[in-house]
Write a protein that holds these residues in place. Structure first.
Motif, PDB file in Angstrom:
ATOM      1  N   SER A   1       5.122 -10.042 -28.292  1.00  0.00           N
ATOM      2  CA  SER A   1       5.855  -9.924 -29.614  1.00  0.00           C
ATOM      3  C   SER A   1       5.708 -11.232 -30.264  1.00  0.00           C
ATOM      4  O   SER A   1       5.494 -11.307 -31.567  1.00  0.00           O
ATOM      5  CB  SER A   1       7.493  -9.720 -29.185  1.00  0.00           C
ATOM      6  OG  SER A   1       8.211 -10.172 -30.445  1.00  0.00           O
TER       7      SER A   1
ATOM      8  N   THR B   1       5.902 -10.947 -34.762  1.00  0.00           N
ATOM      9  CA  THR B   1       7.221 -10.004 -35.091  1.00  0.00           C
ATOM     10  C   THR B   1       8.531 -10.533 -35.446  1.00  0.00           C
ATOM     11  O   THR B   1       9.504 -10.128 -36.181  1.00  0.00           O
ATOM     12  CB  THR B   1       7.638  -9.196 -34.055  1.00  0.00           C
ATOM     13  OG1 THR B   1       8.015  -9.790 -32.847  1.00  0.00           O
ATOM     14  CG2 THR B   1       6.451  -8.073 -33.616  1.00  0.00           C
TER      15      THR B   1
ATOM     16  N   ALA C   1      11.349   0.140 -36.529  1.00  0.00           N
ATOM     17  CA  ALA C   1      10.748  -1.115 -37.248  1.00  0.00           C
ATOM     18  C   ALA C   1      11.162  -1.160 -38.766  1.00  0.00           C
ATOM     19  O   ALA C   1      11.422  -2.128 -39.337  1.00  0.00           O
ATOM     20  CB  ALA C   1       9.317  -0.788 -37.199  1.00  0.00           C
TER      21      ALA C   1
ATOM     22  N   GLN D   1      13.012  -4.123 -40.908  1.00  0.00           N
ATOM     23  CA  GLN D   1      12.216  -4.670 -42.206  1.00  0.00           C
ATOM     24  C   GLN D   1      13.263  -4.737 -43.237  1.00  0.00           C
ATOM     25  O   GLN D   1      13.611  -5.233 -43.820  1.00  0.00           O
ATOM     26  CB  GLN D   1      11.089  -3.892 -42.280  1.00  0.00           C
ATOM     27  CG  GLN D   1       9.807  -4.477 -41.386  1.00  0.00           C
ATOM     28  CD  GLN D   1       8.566  -3.646 -41.539  1.00  0.00           C
ATOM     29  OE1 GLN D   1       8.485  -2.713 -42.064  1.00  0.00           O
ATOM     30  NE2 GLN D   1       7.597  -4.473 -41.123  1.00  0.00           N
TER      31      GLN D   1
ATOM     32  N   LEU E   1       6.340  -2.864 -31.709  1.00  0.00           N
ATOM     33  CA  LEU E   1       5.893  -4.362 -32.128  1.00  0.00           C
ATOM     34  C   LEU E   1       4.749  -4.426 -33.265  1.00  0.00           C
ATOM     35  O   LEU E   1       4.781  -5.264 -33.932  1.00  0.00           O
ATOM     36  CB  LEU E   1       5.433  -5.098 -30.663  1.00  0.00           C
ATOM     37  CG  LEU E   1       6.882  -5.201 -29.752  1.00  0.00           C
ATOM     38  CD1 LEU E   1       6.142  -5.814 -28.443  1.00  0.00           C
ATOM     39  CD2 LEU E   1       7.918  -6.060 -30.316  1.00  0.00           C
TER      40      LEU E   1
ATOM     41  N   LEU F   1       5.847  -4.204 -36.537  1.00  0.00           N
ATOM     42  CA  LEU F   1       6.532  -5.485 -37.126  1.00  0.00           C
ATOM     43  C   LEU F   1       5.373  -6.574 -37.015  1.00  0.00           C
ATOM     44  O   LEU F   1       5.722  -7.720 -37.528  1.00  0.00           O
ATOM     45  CB  LEU F   1       7.628  -5.736 -36.210  1.00  0.00           C
ATOM     46  CG  LEU F   1       8.802  -5.077 -36.380  1.00  0.00           C
ATOM     47  CD1 LEU F   1      10.215  -5.376 -35.264  1.00  0.00           C
ATOM     48  CD2 LEU F   1       9.537  -5.161 -37.809  1.00  0.00           C
ATOM     49  N   SER F   2       4.208  -6.333 -36.692  1.00  0.00           N
ATOM     50  CA  SER F   2       3.199  -7.676 -36.607  1.00  0.00           C
ATOM     51  C   SER F   2       2.921  -7.966 -37.955  1.00  0.00           C
ATOM     52  O   SER F   2       2.994  -7.360 -38.798  1.00  0.00           O
ATOM     53  CB  SER F   2       2.005  -7.346 -35.714  1.00  0.00           C
ATOM     54  OG  SER F   2       1.449  -6.215 -36.466  1.00  0.00           O
TER      55      SER F   2
END
Lengths: 74, 1162
Positions: free
Chosen positions: A23, A28, A52, A56, B201, B204-205
């Motif tokens: 991560s 992230t 996700a 966000q 992950l 979200l990278s």
């Protein structure tokens, strides 16, 4: 607690550490605790994509709150 | 705001993969509780707060739910039909962690109400978003993830981010490996879910940033060098704790109770306490991670039960080990177990070819009893010479060793002596070994004394701080040593350290060689013997430590002695331990101590150089170079900044310079406490300190306490520093050493050595080598003189240009030396007129106003009248009619502006004044004589012509003498000398030189005007002649009536257009050649004074006489006067001739006068 339980927990911790490493590498911006929550949620069946997207969106909201706070003189 | 709250209908956030989502069922979501809310409480909100809030936010703000707030959060939870109940507990945590909001607390204020709304919206949003997909798995498998990760890595590699790619791959492979190992079905993170986690992950990278690249490097680094495991509990810590307190005691008593499982059960309980069993995963919630990590099995090191194991495995208990230890002990020469490889039992007979038989054989011959009595070695233990050398090297460094030991408080002071229990060397007899070791003991003693001295000095400097003021106070009270002595101690310390490291290096070489490790170039021809060590020591260090010890002892004896006498050479003084001396309070002034130390050091350099001991001289020179740095630094400060200037009375222009720098007690310049405004400041304010003792303690009067190498330049230094300080006071300071860099003394020495080496042609030599005191003085002189000259030159320029020195000098000479003929003549004529009329001429206001009038009437402004102040300090009773001495009281002061007061100070002005008085006296006499007219009319009075001729002759004699003298003084003394002085002054390069020239000039003037003490008899004679003139005038007036006339009185008329009635009345009594001319010239005068048309009166008047002597007496008196005058003139002539016969410069000038006076007899 039995040693088996302890082993299980330590293995979980290691997995979490490894995931956290990845991560971090991927940027992230998740801290370990949030990552732990997310992993738990995914393990509990949450859709990773949706999760996700939610994160966000929550981040965007947080940005707007932060932007609003100084404007309100808080 | 979330999309849902702004639009009322939920807009599902778009995923990164941009696939469109199915329309959410949340659109069917019943509207929030807003409609049932009461009217907004916004109306009661304070307007200020509302006004600052953005309108959009305010308008969309849901009405407060405070009054009808549902009792529980769950009631407002959307009734998500598909939401997995398992996910619900995570929502608040997630929102708290990501959004930073906390659940609402009852009774919160308005702020929390707003947050509460946000919280609810967020909860709704999260549950809506996640419930839609609930447990649906998208179904990515591991292969897809592999590809994606590989893709990321590949992309990074293309972008030259190899490290990051590598880190990612490594982390990924480690993860996979780890999860594969987890076969347990109950594991927290299942292999099957891994792709989901990774997908999460990856979504979200973010693109790699520099921070991430740095993280990657750190990660790889961490993998390569894992951190050390945390310190485990040791027995030491357990023992140090209070008995039976602390966690580690927890299981002990249980164990003692015999419960095998108690320890485990305790551990178990503790862990259970740590881990919240309510959640599925131990790491799930805030704070849990820490407790889990503390239980990482890798980090927990259970204390093994060693009890029996230790005994079984302890190698010390094995026989073989014991044997090994004993063997090793036998190999260690310092132990009692040492076994020499030489058979020393004394059974071997003496063999001249085998040196190792000498010692035992000698011992055998001398016998046990006798051997024991011999001073030194009593025990028979033999060690190898190599080891002995090593021991000596250790001993020389002041450490404990086998061969020499420190004996304190002996009769000859503390010292190293050969140890009585020292082992022996087989190839040396007792005597020879004792002798050799004694020699080393002496060296070690010397070095040890120096070490202790250094230690004491350092300790004192540590105890007493060096802050400004305090440091000086301590130094004054003798509790702290001078800074130079401290620098000296440091320099000695450097030498000692060099010595120690040399010894250590030598020992290292020996040990390396004994193990066969000999680096290239080192250890070549290494001989490890006592004698070679002694030679090497001598070659390397010479007698430097001996000399330093001697110097230190001398200096400390001198410093601690109350009398200024040189250190006594008594045995007590010589055997007093140096460190005892160094601890005593010092009694001598700091500057004397410093000068003495530096002079003694330099003297030692010189002595050793002259004896050809270059090694010692170099060593002492190094110490000298370091010790002198303190004084050298002060010299630099002195030259750059000058003296401290603080003169509050001088006004705004003279405040500069005072930055708190005083002259240090130790520095050779002494501040005598004069203010800068004091005219004596320049000469007396700052001087070189006096010290009556030379290097060898011999008394030398007038000797300055200046280090000998600075003596040559000391006066220039003093002058240069003062010039600099004065420039600072005048705020005209600029870098005196512009373009020059102040070098340290050692650099200077090194530079000179290098230059010297080049000149000699043997190449530049490194380091400092000894320089003879003369060469050093020259070196220092050459280095410092330019600084001094620059400062002096600048000051001289400032004095000449900005302070108008020449203008003031001209004014002074015009006034005092009467070089301004017309104006000064007018002035004295006015005075004489007052005298003639017997009026009060010495009145302060009359003198000053007359002078001012004359100066102002002059066409050229030659002097500022405001600077000149005239006064009369003499006895008012002494009549000017009787003696010219009455003029002695006339004083003119010229107030030269600062800083010219240094040049034209009170003393100089006093001398000028005495010359002026002398000149005025002569002119007075001359004027009196000139007024006597002997005219044909007198003959008509029926007198004998011969009688009048006698008067005439007498007047001529007096006039001749006075004219001759005045002519000599004005022409041959004043004019000549002033020209010479000006010439010299133009060439002067410093204020000191100017002052010196000026003083010399004044002294010459004074001497040639016969005003000095040794010519006082001549002066009295001249005074008598002058008085005689006055007397003669009186006599003549008594005899012939007032026939006097002074032509010079015309000048008075010329100076003023307006003539007073008084002047006219005076003029009526005048008959002169200029009378008719004057009358003609004054025809246009409209003055209607009735006396104007009167006929000129006769040039003499009988009624004017006040002397009622018989006529016969006049001639008797004239005769007497004539003979007296003759005697006086001859006396003066003889005196002047004798002065002219001298060898000094004045002789030539007096020769002129003597020659002129020769005419007396003709």
């Amino acid at each position: 607690m039995s040693s088996r339980e302890a082993d299980r927990l330590s293995a979980a911790q290691q997995t979490l550490d490894l995931l956290h490493d990845i991560s971090q590498l991927l940027g992230t911006q998740l801290d370990k605790e949030t990552l732990a929550t997310c992993v738990s949620m995914i393990e509990s069946g949450a859709n990773p994509e949706a999760l996700a997207a939610v994160i966000q969106e929550l981040r965007r909201e947080r940005t707007s709150i932060n932007a609003q706070s100084p404007a309100n003189g808080r | 705001m979330f999309p849902s709250s702004s639009s009322g209908a939920l807009q599902r956030p778009k995923s990164r993969t941009s696939h469109t989502r199915p329309p959410s069922s949340s659109s069917l979501r019943p509207s929030s509780s807003a409609p049932i809310r009461p009217s907004s409480s916004a109306s009661v909100r304070p307007p200020s707060s509302a006004s600052t809030r953005p309108p959009s936010s305010a308008s969309r703000r849901p009405p407060s739910s405070a009054s009808t707030r549902p009792t529980s959060r769950t009631t407002i939870r959307p009734t998500s039909r598909q939401a997995s109940s398992r996910l619900i507990p995570f929502y608040p945590t997630l929102i708290t962690q990501v959004l930073g909001l906390h659940e609402h607390v009852e009774g919160g204020d308005e702020q929390t109400e707003e947050d509460e709304v946000r919280w609810r919206n967020a909860m709704e949003f999260v549950s809506e978003s996640l419930s839609g997909h609930g447990t649906k798995s998208v179904g990515v498998d591991m292969d897809v993830m592999d590809k994606q990760i590989r893709g990321h890595a590949q992309k990074a590699r293309i972008n030259m981010r190899d490290k990051w790619a590598e880190a990612l791959e490594v982390a990924y492979s480690k993860l996979k490996e780890h999860v594969k190992c987890q076969k347990d079905l109950d594991t927290e993170v299942k292999m099957a879910r891994l792709p989901d986690h990774l997908q999460f992950l990856l979504m979200l990278s973010t693109p790699p940033t520099s921070q991430m690249l740095a993280n990657a490097s750190t990660y790889l680094e961490r993998l390569k060098h894992p951190p050390p495991p945390p310190a485990t509990l040791t027995w030491k810590e357990i023992i140090q704790d209070e008995p039976f307190e602390g966690d580690h005691w927890a299981g002990i008593f249980d164990e003692e109770e015999g419960s095998e499982d108690s320890e485990l059960s305790d551990w178990g309980e503790e862990r259970d306490r740590d881990i919240d069993t309510d959640t599925d995963f131990g790491f799930g919630l805030r704070g849990r991670g820490e407790s889990v990590s503390s239980l990482d099995p890798e980090e927990v090191h259970p204390i093994p039960n060693h009890k029996n194991l230790e005994e079984e495995r302890d190698p010390r208990r094995s026989w073989a080990h014991r044997q090994g230890v004993e063997e090793m002990k036998e190999g260690q020469y310092w132990r009692d177990e040492w076994v020499s490889d030489v058979d020393s039992r004394g059974e071997r007979v003496f063999d001249i070819g085998d040196s190792s038989t000498l010692g035992p054989a000698m011992r055998r011959v001398l016998g046990e009893g006798l051997g024991a009595k011999i001073d030194g070695v009593v025990r028979e233990r033999y060690i190898n010479e190599v080891d002995a050398v090593r021991e000596i090297l250790i001993g020389l460094q002041g450490r404990k060793n086998l061969l020499i030991e420190w004996q304190s408080g002996g009769q000859q002071g503390s010292m190293f002596i050969p140890s009585p229990t020292s082992p022996r060397l087989v190839h040396l007899t007792l005597g020879s070994q004792h002798s050799i070791i004694s020699s080393f003991a002496r060296i070690a003693t010397t070095v040890q004394h120096l070490r202790k001295f250094v230690e004491v000095v350092f300790e004192l400097s540590r105890v007493y701080p060096t802050t400004k003021g305090a440091g000086e106070r301590y130094a004054k009270s003798g509790r702290r040593h001078t800074k130079t002595l401290e620098a000296y101690a440091e320099a000695v310390d450097v030498e000692l350290r060099t010595f120690d490291s040399w010894c250590a290096g030598r020992e290292e070489q020996m040990l390396r060689a004994s193990f066969g490790v000999v680096p290239e170039g080192e250890g070549k021809g290494l001989v490890a013997s006592l004698l070679s060590l002694e030679k090497a020591l001598r070659d390397e260090f010479g007698e430097v430590f001996g000399v330093l010890l001697d110097v230190t002892r001398r200096v400390m004896l001198r410093a601690t002695s109350r009398s200024p006498l040189p250190p006594s050479s008594s045995t007590t003084a010589q055997t007093t331990d140096l460190y005892v001396l160094a601890s005593l309070p010092t009694q001598q002034p700091p500057s004397h101590q410093t000068t003495y130390l530096l002079n003694v050091l330099l003297g030692c350099v010189s002595e050793n150089m002259s004896m050809g001991d270059g090694r010692t001289a170099d060593g002492v020179m190094r110490v000298f170079g370091r010790s002198v740095e303190v004084v050298w630094g002060w010299v630099g400060e002195w030259l750059w900044g000058g003296m401290e200037v603080s003169e509050p009375g001088l006004g705004p222009g003279f405040t500069g310079g005072g930055d708190g720098r005083g002259v240090d007690e130790e520095f050779f310049v002494e501040d005598n406490g004069f203010g800068i405004g004091d005219p004596e400041f320049w000469v007396e304010g700052l001087t070189l300190r006096g010290g009556d003792w030379d290097v060898y303690g011999r008394k030398e009067k007038g000797k300055k306490s200046v280090p000998v190498f600075l003596e040559g330049v000391a006066e220039d230094l003093l002058s240069g520093g003062k010039s600099m300080g004065l420039l600072r006071a005048l705020e005209l300071v600029g870098g005196v050493g512009e373009g020059r860099v102040w070098v340290s003394f050692q650099e200077l020495l090194v530079r000179s050595c290098e230059e010297g080496g080049k000149v000699r042609g043997d190449g530049p030599r490194s380091g400092i080598s000894s320089v003879s005191p003369d060469a050093l003085s020259r070196l220092v002189f050459d280095e410092l003189l330019p600084y001094c000259q620059t400062a002096q030159g600048r000051l001289t320029r400032v004095l000449c240009e900005e302070c108008e020195m020449w203008r003031h000098l001209g004014a002074i000479e015009d006034i005092y030396l009467m070089r301004r003929g017309d104006e000064m003549s007018h002035f004295v004529d006015t005075l004489f007129a007052k005298m003639d009329t017997r009026q009060h001429w010495s009145d302060f206001h009359f003198l000053n106003s007359t002078f001012t009038d004359i100066v102002q009437s002059s066409t050229k402004k030659w002097v500022e009248p405001s600077l000149v102040r005239l006064s009369y300090r003499g006895n008012k009773d002494s009549s000017i009619t009787r003696t010219v001495k009455a003029i002695d009281g006339l004083a003119i002061e010229y107030a030269a502006p600062f800083p010219l007061t240094y040049l034209f100070g009170g003393r100089a002005i006093g001398i000028y004044n005495s010359i002026l008085v002398f000149l005025v006296q002569m002119r007075r006499a001359k004027s009196v004589l000139d007024r006597i007219l002997v005219r044909g009319a007198i003959g008509g009075m029926g007198r004998e012509g011969s009688e009048l001729k006698m008067f005439y002759a007498m007047r001529s004699k007096l006039s001749w003498f006075i004219n001759t003298l005045l002519d000599f003084v004005v022409t041959n003394v004043l004019h000549t000398q002033v020209l010479r002085f000006h010439e010299g002054l133009r060439k002067a390069k410093s204020l000191d030189e100017m002052i010196q020239l000026h003083d010399d000039h004044l002294e010459k003037l004074q001497g040639r005007c016969l005003l000095q003490d040794h010519t006082s008899a001549l002066d009295r004679a001249v005074q008598s002649v002058l008085d005689m003139s006055l007397y003669f005038s009186d006599c003549f007036v008594a005899f012939a009536g007032d026939t006097t006339h002074d032509i010079s009185r015309v000048s008075l008329v010329m100076t003023r257009r307006h003539r007073s009635r008084h002047q006219r009345r005076q003029r009526k009594n005048i008959i002169g050649f200029s009378q008719s001319l004057l009358e003609l010239g004054d025809d246009d005068d409209s003055d209607s004074d009735s006396e104007h048309d009167d006929a000129p009166e006769p040039s003499f008047s009988l009624g004017a006489s006040s002397i009622s002597l018989a006529e016969e007496d006049f001639f008797v008196r004239l005769d007497k006067m004539g003979s007296e005058l003759d005697g006086l003139v001859r006396f003066v002539r003889r005196g002047v001739e004798s002065l002219a016969g001298g060898t000094n410069e004045a002789a030539q000038a007096f020769g002129v006068l003597a020659f002129a006076l020769e005419d007396w007899d003709r």
